[in-house]
Design a protein around this motif. Sequence first.
Motif, PDB file in Angstrom:
ATOM      1  N   TYR A   1       0.728  -1.189   0.016  1.00  0.00           N
ATOM      2  CA  TYR A   1      -0.009   0.028  -0.123  1.00  0.00           C
ATOM      3  C   TYR A   1       0.894   1.244   0.050  1.00  0.00           C
ATOM      4  O   TYR A   1       2.043   1.218   0.508  1.00  0.00           O
ATOM      5  CB  TYR A   1      -1.018   0.242   1.161  1.00  0.00           C
ATOM      6  N   SER A   2       0.340   2.423  -0.577  1.00  0.00           N
ATOM      7  CA  SER A   2       0.983   3.455  -0.676  1.00  0.00           C
ATOM      8  C   SER A   2       0.007   4.605  -0.758  1.00  0.00           C
ATOM      9  O   SER A   2      -0.807   4.463  -1.040  1.00  0.00           O
ATOM     10  CB  SER A   2       1.929   3.611  -1.869  1.00  0.00           C
ATOM     11  N   LEU A   3       0.427   6.076  -0.519  1.00  0.00           N
ATOM     12  CA  LEU A   3      -0.375   6.942  -0.389  1.00  0.00           C
ATOM     13  C   LEU A   3      -0.776   7.349  -2.086  1.00  0.00           C
ATOM     14  O   LEU A   3       0.202   7.306  -2.717  1.00  0.00           O
ATOM     15  CB  LEU A   3       0.150   8.206   0.143  1.00  0.00           C
ATOM     16  N   ALA A   4      -1.898   7.457  -2.280  1.00  0.00           N
ATOM     17  CA  ALA A   4      -2.014   7.861  -3.814  1.00  0.00           C
ATOM     18  C   ALA A   4      -1.470   9.469  -4.065  1.00  0.00           C
ATOM     19  O   ALA A   4      -1.408  10.125  -3.097  1.00  0.00           O
ATOM     20  CB  ALA A   4      -3.658   8.038  -3.846  1.00  0.00           C
ATOM     21  N   GLN A   5      -0.851   9.398  -5.055  1.00  0.00           N
ATOM     22  CA  GLN A   5       0.018  10.596  -5.656  1.00  0.00           C
ATOM     23  C   GLN A   5      -0.548  11.299  -6.384  1.00  0.00           C
ATOM     24  O   GLN A   5      -1.256  10.778  -7.560  1.00  0.00           O
ATOM     25  CB  GLN A   5       1.490  10.133  -5.885  1.00  0.00           C
ATOM     26  N   PRO A   6      -0.796  12.694  -6.616  1.00  0.00           N
ATOM     27  CA  PRO A   6      -0.032  13.467  -5.366  1.00  0.00           C
ATOM     28  C   PRO A   6      -0.860  13.551  -4.135  1.00  0.00           C
ATOM     29  O   PRO A   6      -2.176  13.154  -4.337  1.00  0.00           O
ATOM     30  CB  PRO A   6       0.131  14.750  -6.148  1.00  0.00           C
ATOM     31  N   VAL A   7      -0.306  13.453  -3.075  1.00  0.00           N
ATOM     32  CA  VAL A   7      -0.978  13.254  -1.774  1.00  0.00           C
ATOM     33  C   VAL A   7      -1.951  14.518  -1.728  1.00  0.00           C
ATOM     34  O   VAL A   7      -1.586  15.627  -2.030  1.00  0.00           O
ATOM     35  CB  VAL A   7       0.072  13.587  -0.587  1.00  0.00           C
ATOM     36  N   HIS A   8      -3.081  14.424  -1.280  1.00  0.00           N
ATOM     37  CA  HIS A   8      -4.394  15.271  -1.326  1.00  0.00           C
ATOM     38  C   HIS A   8      -3.529  16.511  -0.334  1.00  0.00           C
ATOM     39  O   HIS A   8      -3.375  16.194   0.673  1.00  0.00           O
ATOM     40  CB  HIS A   8      -5.516  14.557  -0.841  1.00  0.00           C
ATOM     41  N   GLY A   9      -3.857  17.670  -0.755  1.00  0.00           N
ATOM     42  CA  GLY A   9      -3.402  18.802   0.056  1.00  0.00           C
ATOM     43  C   GLY A   9      -3.972  18.756   1.423  1.00  0.00           C
ATOM     44  O   GLY A   9      -3.077  19.175   2.400  1.00  0.00           O
ATOM     45  N   LEU A  10      -5.152  18.294   1.426  1.00  0.00           N
ATOM     46  CA  LEU A  10      -5.570  18.510   2.963  1.00  0.00           C
ATOM     47  C   LEU A  10      -5.102  17.494   4.037  1.00  0.00           C
ATOM     48  O   LEU A  10      -4.753  17.761   5.122  1.00  0.00           O
ATOM     49  CB  LEU A  10      -7.170  18.116   2.903  1.00  0.00           C
ATOM     50  N   LEU A  11      -4.609  16.186   3.158  1.00  0.00           N
ATOM     51  CA  LEU A  11      -3.923  15.296   4.091  1.00  0.00           C
ATOM     52  C   LEU A  11      -2.494  15.747   4.491  1.00  0.00           C
ATOM     53  O   LEU A  11      -2.084  15.756   5.473  1.00  0.00           O
ATOM     54  CB  LEU A  11      -3.918  13.839   3.209  1.00  0.00           C
ATOM     55  N   ARG A  12      -1.958  16.281   3.242  1.00  0.00           N
ATOM     56  CA  ARG A  12      -0.431  16.797   3.525  1.00  0.00           C
ATOM     57  C   ARG A  12      -0.456  17.768   4.619  1.00  0.00           C
ATOM     58  O   ARG A  12       0.329  17.569   5.428  1.00  0.00           O
ATOM     59  CB  ARG A  12      -0.130  17.647   2.118  1.00  0.00           C
ATOM     60  N   VAL A  13      -1.384  18.739   4.488  1.00  0.00           N
ATOM     61  CA  VAL A  13      -1.425  20.086   5.450  1.00  0.00           C
ATOM     62  C   VAL A  13      -1.495  19.121   6.824  1.00  0.00           C
ATOM     63  O   VAL A  13      -0.703  19.451   7.845  1.00  0.00           O
ATOM     64  CB  VAL A  13      -2.543  20.642   5.248  1.00  0.00           C
ATOM     65  N   ASN A  14      -2.329  18.294   7.260  1.00  0.00           N
ATOM     66  CA  ASN A  14      -2.527  17.736   8.533  1.00  0.00           C
ATOM     67  C   ASN A  14      -1.477  17.029   8.770  1.00  0.00           C
ATOM     68  O   ASN A  14      -1.015  16.918   9.955  1.00  0.00           O
ATOM     69  CB  ASN A  14      -3.907  17.054   8.437  1.00  0.00           C
ATOM     70  N   LEU A  15      -0.953  15.946   8.019  1.00  0.00           N
ATOM     71  CA  LEU A  15       0.152  15.154   8.497  1.00  0.00           C
ATOM     72  C   LEU A  15       1.509  16.057   8.882  1.00  0.00           C
ATOM     73  O   LEU A  15       2.256  15.873   9.938  1.00  0.00           O
ATOM     74  CB  LEU A  15       0.583  14.360   7.354  1.00  0.00           C
ATOM     75  N   ASP A  16       1.597  17.186   7.939  1.00  0.00           N
ATOM     76  CA  ASP A  16       2.659  18.146   8.336  1.00  0.00           C
ATOM     77  C   ASP A  16       2.760  18.742   9.806  1.00  0.00           C
ATOM     78  O   ASP A  16       3.509  18.789  10.629  1.00  0.00           O
ATOM     79  CB  ASP A  16       2.896  19.195   7.305  1.00  0.00           C
ATOM     80  N   TYR A  17       1.320  19.040   9.806  1.00  0.00           N
ATOM     81  CA  TYR A  17       0.876  19.766  11.227  1.00  0.00           C
ATOM     82  C   TYR A  17       1.370  19.066  12.455  1.00  0.00           C
ATOM     83  O   TYR A  17       1.930  19.098  13.398  1.00  0.00           O
ATOM     84  CB  TYR A  17      -0.384  20.410  11.031  1.00  0.00           C
TER      85      TYR A  17
END
Lengths: 127, 127
Positions: free
Chosen positions: A67-83
Amino acid sequence: MEASEIYKCIADPQRLRILNLLDGGSLCVCHLQTIIDIPQVKASKQLAIMKQIGLLEAHRQGTWMVYSLAQPVHGLLRVNLDYLLQADCSECNQLQRDLVARKQLIQQITQDSPDCPTAVCAPQPCC
Amino acid sequence: MEASEIYKCIADPQRLRILNLLDGGSLCVCHLQTIIDIPQVKASKQLAIMKQIGLLEAHRQGTWMVYSLAQPVHGLLRVNLDYLLQADCSECNQLQRDLVARKQLIQQITQDSPDCPTAVCAPQPCC
DNA sequence: CTATAATATACCTATTTTAGTATATACTGT
DNA sequence: ACAGTATATACTAAAATAGGTATATTATAG
């Protein structure tokens, strides 16, 4: 993909941990199971939910499903993982510990079988 | 406050809309009802849930209960509201429309009764 | 004290989510 | 074809959530 769907995913600590782990690169179900310490059924179901809404992708490699994150990673997910990775809360700390566990697991795998370095889920000796 | 609690809140479109509206400033229940177009019970319940976990605060002003975002706004909520307002998805557009509706409602209120300008929920003539 | 407005709570029902057990599928090696 | 491993699905029971109706609470105005 609706924002609320993504939120429902990351509102579940287990799913959040999976997403965070996969953000570091592909993993097969058994590795996720090991790191998060959940029964096989549970892991498989959570993954299915996230694959369903398009957050994850999967491909088969031998008997493993990688399994892997669908690319490109959805912006909303990106923002939250980073936060969450830079924040300080119990769940956030867990995410950081998971990344450490991930690194250790991969090291261990590559030591045991130096022939499957980059692809964590290369056939055979890994699991 | 756990991250997953916050996510559970914003995973519900109605609650998300409420949070977004309150981010623009305090509002009383009846205004939220009007803008979002939900029955009173529903509004009251949603607000109670979010107050419970500490995301909202409320104070009484006459017969009105004025709700506002607990300050300082939790970083996780901040990040998500900011992201959603600049993103382009059906739910995000709804949030933008809500802010317009909010502005219109307040204008209308202050026209009808010029004596309650800043405090949207000043006693009496507003609702 | 009474009536009314705004809001909250209790209670019930319907729906959705979760969790577990058992079973099925897909693939590999023999 | 058979056994074993990894993963997925079916089914079921339990728990959590949502939605609606009725009723309670709090405050104001008369």
